[in-house]
Design a protein around this motif. Structure first.
Motif, short mmCIF file in Angstrom:
data_model
loop_
_atom_site.label_atom_id
_atom_site.label_comp_id
_atom_site.label_asym_id
_atom_site.label_seq_id
_atom_site.Cartn_x
_atom_site.Cartn_y
_atom_site.Cartn_z
N THR A 61 0.84 -1.21 0.00
CA THR A 61 0.00 0.00 0.00
C THR A 61 0.87 1.25 0.00
O THR A 61 0.60 2.20 -0.73
CB THR A 61 -0.96 0.00 1.20
N PHE A 157 -6.96 6.63 -2.07
CA PHE A 157 -6.55 5.77 -0.95
C PHE A 157 -7.32 6.13 0.32
O PHE A 157 -6.76 6.12 1.41
CB PHE A 157 -5.04 5.90 -0.72
N ALA A 160 -6.90 4.14 3.49
CA ALA A 160 -5.58 4.15 4.12
C ALA A 160 -5.27 5.46 4.84
O ALA A 160 -4.30 5.55 5.59
CB ALA A 160 -4.51 3.88 3.06
#
Length: 174
Positions: A61, A157, A160
């Motif tokens: 990631t 993202f 995240a």
């Protein structure tokens, strides 16, 4: 955090890169400055060292965030100052980084030029410039260069992002 790992990233201005990685879940610390590799020991370029908890955010990631938030397919004239690189601290990181780049290549129209380098040395930036974006979100550079990258981070993202760190108020005004 149970176990903390570290990885280095370079690719664009270290103020931008610092703000991006500071805004992620599982990132404990981002050191901003200049990194050299084993291959080019005396050649430093702007970069960060990211300390992260692999139980909260994967290396894959982090690499995806890195590739999508700088010009990882461009060999522009500033590449010596902004080397597009992942600086690894182990053979395991090297293998995982190569695998991640191979998988992520499908998301880009041009070949990824980001290299994987063995970390050699790091020089921390002056205290005045550390945590630059979060200390100065209204400065023109931050509003015009860093904030758009953080908006992209939120779009691509979202899961995240540590929303306690990256609050929408810091992105307002654009």
């Amino acid at each position: 955090m149970e176990s903390v790992s570290k990885i280095g990233f370079g690719g664009s201005c270290h103020w931008c890169t610092e703000a991006i990685f500071q805004s992620l879940k599982g990132v404990a610390l981002v050191e901003q400055g200049w990194i050299s590799s084993e291959k080019e020991k005396s050649s430093f370029s702007e970069a960060v060292i990211v300390y992260f908890d692999p139980g909260l955010i994967s290396l894959e990631t982090l690499i995806a965030v890195h590739l999508h938030t700088h010009s990882c397919t461009s060999s522009h004239s500033m590449r010596s100052k902004y080397r597009s690189a992942i600086y690894v601290f182990s053979e395991e990181q090297n293998a995982l980084s190569r695998q991640a780049i191979d998988v992520l290549q499908a998301e880009f129209d041009k070949p990824i030029i980001t290299t994987i380098e063995s970390f050699h040395d790091f020089k921390l930036n002056q205290e005045t410039y550390l945590d630059y974006y979060y200390k100065n979100p209204q400065k023109p550079f931050c509003k015009n260069i860093v904030t758009p990258k953080l908006r992209l981070l939120l779009q691509q993202f979202f899961g995240a992002v540590d929303h306690n760190k990256l609050v929408e108020e810091s992105l307002s005004g654009l």
